[in-house]
Design an enzyme around this catalytic site. Structure first.
Site, mmCIF file in Angstrom:
data_model
loop_
_atom_site.group_PDB
_atom_site.id
_atom_site.type_symbol
_atom_site.label_atom_id
_atom_site.label_comp_id
_atom_site.label_asym_id
_atom_site.label_seq_id
_atom_site.Cartn_x
_atom_site.Cartn_y
_atom_site.Cartn_z
ATOM 1 N N GLY A 181 0.818 -1.213 0.000
ATOM 2 C CA GLY A 181 0.000 0.000 0.000
ATOM 3 C C GLY A 181 0.849 1.259 0.000
ATOM 4 O O GLY A 181 0.577 2.207 -0.748
ATOM 5 N N ASP A 182 1.885 1.273 0.820
ATOM 6 C CA ASP A 182 2.784 2.428 0.872
ATOM 7 C C ASP A 182 3.512 2.615 -0.453
ATOM 8 O O ASP A 182 3.648 3.734 -0.959
ATOM 9 C CB ASP A 182 3.809 2.247 1.991
ATOM 10 C CG ASP A 182 3.195 2.353 3.369
ATOM 11 O OD1 ASP A 182 2.786 3.453 3.741
ATOM 12 O OD2 ASP A 182 3.123 1.331 4.054
#
Length: 410
Positions: A181-182
């Site tokens: 996600g990051d």
């Protein structure tokens, strides 16, 4: 193995840098913002990382530590210069504004409102630097009812729809094993930065704000998830290693591991069935296209699995390779480090850290023919470049010494 002695500029190949002359101030920490800074730095941007005096970015102490520093840090912060500045103090905020006044890009991944609390809202920063491109990465974005909630990458993966699909049917959803996600948010941020810089240069436009939310970056890769729900009310569910609606594409057991086989092209499917001795399936009229194969996917998967489990991974790879069927083993870190293709494409580099030891690290992606990315300097210690960077914006040695005595810089 490609070795890069990044301590000695004389050993560096002189190649044009795509982002030569672009100055980036990175105020983020951990993963999303710094991964964006890492990518920009690899293609020539001058990335000045502001971190807190003392321990610095928490990533320095994440996961496995060597010589007192995370080896992850050695990758995430290469090509960056470290300025240790206590942004909780007003004098430090004034110094940061001086740095930003001369920058092209500001990257931050704090909770919304943090910059504003430091007197560095986009409006205030654009007043001193109209061309500034400001990338803001946060859990839920700068607007909306969730903007003030804390959000990490794993939460973005859940809200973006990914975590619901990463499981065997009926079992607990699992993470993919890395901070996807990051990283997705960071890559979307890089795209936004490049578009904003292009607009500024080609169209003469001013700087602008890029608002990236972690969950939106994940949601952007979710393919047909929402159109299928809109058109059919279909909620896509977890399917383990299979690719729902595409057949055959799955992981299959071998004598000594697993192999992934993608036989979902019409002609590929025929070659695959022939290779495994199932000419009956290769010639079946109803299996000539994907729609028909999806109806009989369990039977097809069983046939492939029966063939693979009687063979080693390498034998499967060799036989399917000869049949021109896409197949791949499930690589571990050891497999990657020893793979000749990775080596041939310079995707495993050896660089020397500032603590003096050599470390194998990932190469640079993407590969540009004329302005390739490079590793020019190793990851800094906290505040390694404070004096040099502050001198560049006009602070005298006396001013720097006074700031250091007051604990504002390190």
């Amino acid at each position: 193995m490609t070795t890069m002695n990044i301590q000695d500029p004389a050993t560096q190949t002189a190649t044009p840098r795509a982002l030569e002359g672009v100055k980036v101030v990175e105020m983020g920490q951990l993963i999303a913002g710094p991964f964006c800074g890492k990518t920009l730095g690899e293609f020539g941007a001058d990335v000045i990382k502001i971190e807190a005096p003392g321990a610095g970015d928490p990533l320095r102490n994440w996961r496995l530590i060597k010589e007192g520093t995370s080896v992850w840090w050695q990758v995430q912060s290469r090509n960056k210069r470290s300025v240790a500045l206590d942004l909780r103090q007003q004098e430090a905020q004034a110094v940061a504004r001086q740095l930003i006044a001369e920058a092209d890009v500001l990257v931050e991944n704090f909770r919304p409102g943090t910059l504003e609390g430091w007197g560095m809202s986009p409006e205030e920063l654009h007043a001193i630097n109209p061309g500034l491109v400001i990338l803001r990465i946060s859990g839920y974005g700068q607007t909306g009812p969730y903007r003030d909630l804390p959000g990490f990458g794993v939460i973005g993966e859940a809200m973006g729809g990914l975590r619901h699909l990463t499981a065997e049917p009926g079992r607990v959803p699992v993470r993919v094993g890395v901070s996807i996600g990051d990283t997705l948010a960071a890559l979307h941020g890089v795209i936004g930065v490049m578009m904003a810089l292009y607009h500024r240069k080609v169209n003469g436009g001013p700087g602008q704000v890029i608002d990236v939310a972690l969950h939106e970056a994940v949601f952007n890769i979710m393919e047909s998830l929402i159109p299928e729900y809109s058109a059919f009310g279909a909620v896509r569910e977890a399917a383990g290693s299979a690719l729902p609606g595409i057949a055959p594409s799955n992981a299959y057991p071998c004598q000594d591991g697993w192999v992934l086989v993608a036989g979902n092209g019409d002609s590929i499917f025929k070659r695959l069935m022939t290779a495994i001795g199932r000419q009956d399936l290769a010639d079946a009229p109803d299996l000539a296209d994907n729609a028909g194969r999806v109806q009989r996917v369990a039977e097809i998967d069983a046939a492939i699995g029966a063939w693979t489990q009687a063979r080693s991974v390498q034998t499967v790879m060799d036989e399917l390779g000869a049949a021109r069927v896409p197949a791949g083993k499930v690589y571990t870190a050891k497999d990657i480090a020893e793979d000749p293709h990775y080596r041939a494409r310079e995707m495993i580099l050896t660089q020397r850290t500032r603590d003096g030891f050599e470390l194998q690290v990932p190469g640079v992606v993407p590969k540009l023919s004329l302005t390739p990315g490079t590793v020019r300097s190793s990851a800094p210690h906290v505040g390694d470049d404070t004096d040099a960077v502050l001198a560049e914006i006009g602070l005298s040695a006396e001013q720097v010494a006074r700031l250091r005595e007051k604990g504002i810089i390190q």
